[in-house]
Design an enzyme around this catalytic site. Sequence first.
Site, short mmCIF file in Angstrom:
data_model
loop_
_atom_site.label_atom_id
_atom_site.label_comp_id
_atom_site.label_asym_id
_atom_site.label_seq_id
_atom_site.Cartn_x
_atom_site.Cartn_y
_atom_site.Cartn_z
N HIS A 266 2.76 5.60 -6.69
CA HIS A 266 2.52 5.91 -5.25
C HIS A 266 1.15 6.57 -4.33
O HIS A 266 0.13 5.37 -3.73
CB HIS A 266 3.62 6.24 -4.27
CG HIS A 266 4.32 6.35 -2.59
ND1 HIS A 266 4.93 5.29 -1.92
CD2 HIS A 266 3.47 7.58 -1.79
CE1 HIS A 266 4.73 5.86 -0.99
NE2 HIS A 266 3.93 6.90 -0.41
N GLU A 267 1.01 7.32 -4.50
CA GLU A 267 -0.50 8.15 -3.94
C GLU A 267 -0.94 7.90 -4.43
O GLU A 267 -2.41 7.44 -3.76
CB GLU A 267 -0.36 9.66 -4.49
CG GLU A 267 1.29 10.48 -3.90
CD GLU A 267 1.64 10.20 -2.17
OE1 GLU A 267 0.50 10.31 -1.87
OE2 GLU A 267 2.73 10.53 -2.02
N HIS A 270 -3.02 4.93 -2.00
CA HIS A 270 -3.24 5.63 -1.11
C HIS A 270 -4.63 5.35 -1.33
O HIS A 270 -5.64 5.23 -0.57
CB HIS A 270 -2.48 6.80 -0.36
CG HIS A 270 -1.46 6.89 0.69
ND1 HIS A 270 -1.70 5.27 1.66
CD2 HIS A 270 -0.21 7.01 -0.36
CE1 HIS A 270 -0.19 5.80 2.27
NE2 HIS A 270 0.74 7.12 0.95
N GLU A 296 0.66 2.86 4.29
CA GLU A 296 1.22 3.13 3.51
C GLU A 296 1.78 1.90 3.34
O GLU A 296 2.39 1.44 1.66
CB GLU A 296 2.42 3.40 4.56
CG GLU A 296 3.69 3.33 3.49
CD GLU A 296 4.03 4.88 3.36
OE1 GLU A 296 4.49 4.80 1.81
OE2 GLU A 296 3.40 5.72 2.83
#
Length: 503
Positions: A266-267, A270, A296
């Site tokens: 997820h990170e 980003h 996001e």
Amino acid sequence: MTTTQHDKQWQALTAHWQELADLGGIGSLLGWDQSTFLPAGAAEGRSRQQSLLAGLRHARATDAEYGKQLDAAAGRSDLSPEQARMVAVARQDFEKATRLPAALVRDLSGHLGQSYSAWTEARPAGDFGRMVPYLEKTLDLSLQAASYFPEFADPMDYYINESDEGMTAEQVGQVFAELRGALVPLADAVIAAGAPRTDFLARGFDQNKQLAFGERVIRDYGYDFTRGRQDLTHHPFMTRLGGHDVRITTRVKENDPTEALYSTLHEAGHALYEQGIASEYLDTPLGGGVSAGVHESQSRLWENLVGRSRAFWAAYFGDWRDTFPEQLRDVTEEEMHRAVNTVSRSLIRTDADELTYNLHVITRFELERNLLSGKLAVRDLNDAWHAAYEQNLGLRAPSDTDGALQDVHWYFGTIGGAFQGYTLGNVLSAQFYAAAEAANPGLEADIARKDFSRLRSWLTENVYRHGRLYTPSDLVERATGQALSAAPYLKYLREKYGALYGV
């Protein structure tokens, strides 16, 4: 004005932008350190540092001479379209900054540093009461900040526009209503179909091996460790500390290896966005993600549409089993894929599956609106949280830890607009992926070969490299050919979970 004068004027502007970027990066460095390595006893001093730095940056961002330079540059006809956009975005940022009193900016920054430090102790202790006075002050300061923008009758509209420019609370509510109407019955049907096997996830997975595996995957994704690093924290996040310094964090549970893996993916999503911004835009007003929702969309795309796909586990299950041979001795690739796509009603937003995740966001969005409108007092927030979870998910948290203390957002930032970007990102993740697949047929086969080059290249060219060159709505339409639409997202979810669960 002569060409030489024009050149000097532009050099002065770019130098000012670089200074603002550097001050912002130093602030991010202080925040990153506070969330990773700061000793508990150093919280008060760090809060003073953050307050001082916020004041210094605000002074530079609102400097009268800087405003004159922007006015002069706005009247020039010799700027490229990109330069003209830099000036326009900078002017917009300047006007916003000049409305906020410097004392308020300093007070808010210092207070939020103290609030975050208190939260890191209150959350594991399950003590919401400790955070009530901090949160009451945060709410007061949040309302004060919004009051300087009277064109937004609803403070929530101000904060949503700050994070997702062009959106209003009413528009967000309409998207949420469409999703709630479609996803609640789908989730009910999937849950009724029976849960897959997940017992093997609780067999104890070594922390260092988990971290090494996740880092191996995001190297394949394209995360550049020469311009970033990963560390442990209470609540995972990504931060840019400089033009070429984009860091991520994760957290580990030995009896649930999916926590670290999917937080890392997820990170990294980003971070891929931030690392993909065109170098000529770094340290300028265009050198960041364009909105919370678009940002996001990238974390959710790499976490879910890629990382929870059948193709992903076809590519990585062998490596996963080699890393944890004892824990996975009797587990098949299919069982692993189904396990990471389990659908269940849960208490934790970051652990939620794709079908119920948005109910967590909707709950927070509605609580935020009620706090800002005065319908809900901070002292009653935890009770309201429990009631909303019982209504929306049929669950009640056993302690404050998994109640209103769960997310860091209200304890590290203003109240308002903190959560809608997650669901807008979910919607956009499928919209961007569908457009990438249309331009590059066969992406699933690429993923199964650990080849992410075509997907990453399309995203870089159509999303990442532009930074803030376009408005969020313009970027989405240019990349996908349509305005934000829930249709690709709902299609993706229905097809995926229909195939997995036969519903």
